[in-house]
Design an enzyme around this catalytic site. Structure first.
Site, mmCIF file in Angstrom:
data_model
loop_
_atom_site.group_PDB
_atom_site.id
_atom_site.type_symbol
_atom_site.label_atom_id
_atom_site.label_comp_id
_atom_site.label_asym_id
_atom_site.label_seq_id
_atom_site.Cartn_x
_atom_site.Cartn_y
_atom_site.Cartn_z
ATOM 1 C CG ASP A 266 -9.244 1.073 6.041
ATOM 2 O OD1 ASP A 266 -10.227 1.405 5.438
ATOM 3 O OD2 ASP A 266 -8.240 1.312 5.669
ATOM 4 C CG HIS B 30 -3.513 -0.557 0.393
ATOM 5 N ND1 HIS B 30 -4.389 -1.522 -0.048
ATOM 6 C CD2 HIS B 30 -4.510 0.341 0.741
ATOM 7 C CE1 HIS B 30 -5.689 -1.337 0.046
ATOM 8 N NE2 HIS B 30 -5.811 0.007 0.569
ATOM 9 N N GLY B 31 0.644 1.365 0.742
ATOM 10 C CA GLY B 31 1.962 1.224 1.031
ATOM 11 C C GLY B 31 2.822 2.163 0.164
ATOM 12 C CG HIS C 79 -8.867 2.469 0.067
ATOM 13 N ND1 HIS C 79 -8.606 1.757 1.050
ATOM 14 C CD2 HIS C 79 -10.206 3.074 0.309
ATOM 15 C CE1 HIS C 79 -9.770 1.770 1.722
ATOM 16 N NE2 HIS C 79 -10.720 2.483 1.235
ATOM 17 N N GLY C 80 -4.691 4.064 -0.649
ATOM 18 C CA GLY C 80 -3.360 4.415 -1.034
ATOM 19 C C GLY C 80 -2.932 5.697 -1.051
ATOM 20 C CG ASN D 82 -8.290 5.585 3.512
ATOM 21 O OD1 ASN D 82 -8.999 6.289 3.860
ATOM 22 N ND2 ASN D 82 -8.584 4.366 3.544
#
Length: 289
Positions: A82, A180-181, A208-209, A230
């Site tokens: 990734d 992200h996070g 993503h995220g 993801n």
């Protein structure tokens, strides 16, 4: 079972209108935990690692453990690198046996992003290795890639179409408002943008995220064309919290088998919830077993 290219896995998921979760794994133990969860639910799954994890554990070691776990649980499994910006690390992962790689050149102008993606495509395509690229900028922190909230940019649908046609990339991660996070507030997901992009390109899209997005929002993203979802932060937080709780409750219990068992149980529970969220439970067909 051999590790599979994620291209065919994600194309089938897109066709059948379900998602496949790609779990970031950070240790050899967590590879087995994720695959045990997937096997219990008869779901295909993707293991993915950051560049930092590759440097920590070694690409060849990760591949060998992932192969062993996939054979043990007999579940369709892909292995993805990734958010990689380094062509040499991508080559290392492909040589080691990764079945999917992400070239993240989203911080560059469109033309250079496309050129770097084509360079990876030239290496990976003939080997049957999936390639993922990103358009726009997903905010947050992923390993050593940091995108401040004010610098995050959503992907332009017309550019997504042009990018796929120009590069031939088989999976695309467009920035659509996720990060992200763990989110500080409600995620600002642009569902209309996802639908427009999905109508313009034929390839599976990647979300993503995916940590801490409400389940109903993830399902809506999947229904619109996001085939790969993801998940990283929620998984590692779950098993790390279980270990912390173990030592809070039993500070003198230092047997790794005790605290890792609790980490395993937490990881499996979290992984199962995400697999069920994207609708991939029970999707393993007889040809895979």
């Amino acid at each position: 079972m051999a590790l599979l290219s994620t291209t065919s896995m994600l194309e089938k998921a897109k066709q059948d209108k379900h998602g496949i979760v790609a779990f970031n794994v950070h240790s050899f133990d967590s590879i087995f935990w994720v695959l045990e969860a997937a096997a219990d639910l008869k779901s295909p799954v993707i293991l993915q690692t950051t560049v930092g994890t590759v440097k920590s554990l070694g690409a060849k070691n990760i591949v060998e453990v992932a192969k062993a776990a996939s054979e043990h649980f007999n579940i369709p499994t892909g292995l993805h690198l990734d958010h990689c910006t380094d062509f040499e690390v991508i080559k290392e992962a492909i040589r080691a046996g990764y079945t999917s790689v992400m070239i993240d050149a989203s911080m560059h102008p469109f033309e250079e992003n496309a050129a770097r993606t084509k360079e990876v495509m030239n290496l990976a395509k003939s080997l049957g290795v999936n390639v993922e690229a990103e358009l726009g900028k997903v905010g947050g922190v992923e390993d050593d890639i940091v995108v401040a909230e004010e610098d995050a940019e959503k992907a332009v649908p017309g550019e997504c179409k042009q990018f796929v046609e120009l590069t031939g990339v088989p999976t695309l991660a467009p920035a659509i408002g996720t990060a992200h996070g763990i989110y500080k507030g409600k995620p600002d997901i642009d569902f209309d943008r996802i639908a427009e992009i999905a109508n313009l390109v034929d390839v599976p899209l990647v979300l993503h995220g995916g940590s801490a997005i409400p389940d109903e929002d993830v399902r809506r993203c999947v229904s619109l064309g996001m085939a790969k979802v993801n998940v990283s932060t929620e998984l590692k937080n779950a098993y790390s919290a279980a270990i912390r709780k173990h030592f809070e409750q039993e500070p003198d219990s230092l047997d790794p088998r005790a605290y890792l068992q609790k980490a395993k149980e937490a990881a499996i529970d979290m992984a199962k919830s995400k697999i069920q969220m994207v609708g991939s439970e029970g999707r393993v067909v007889p040809s895979f077993v």
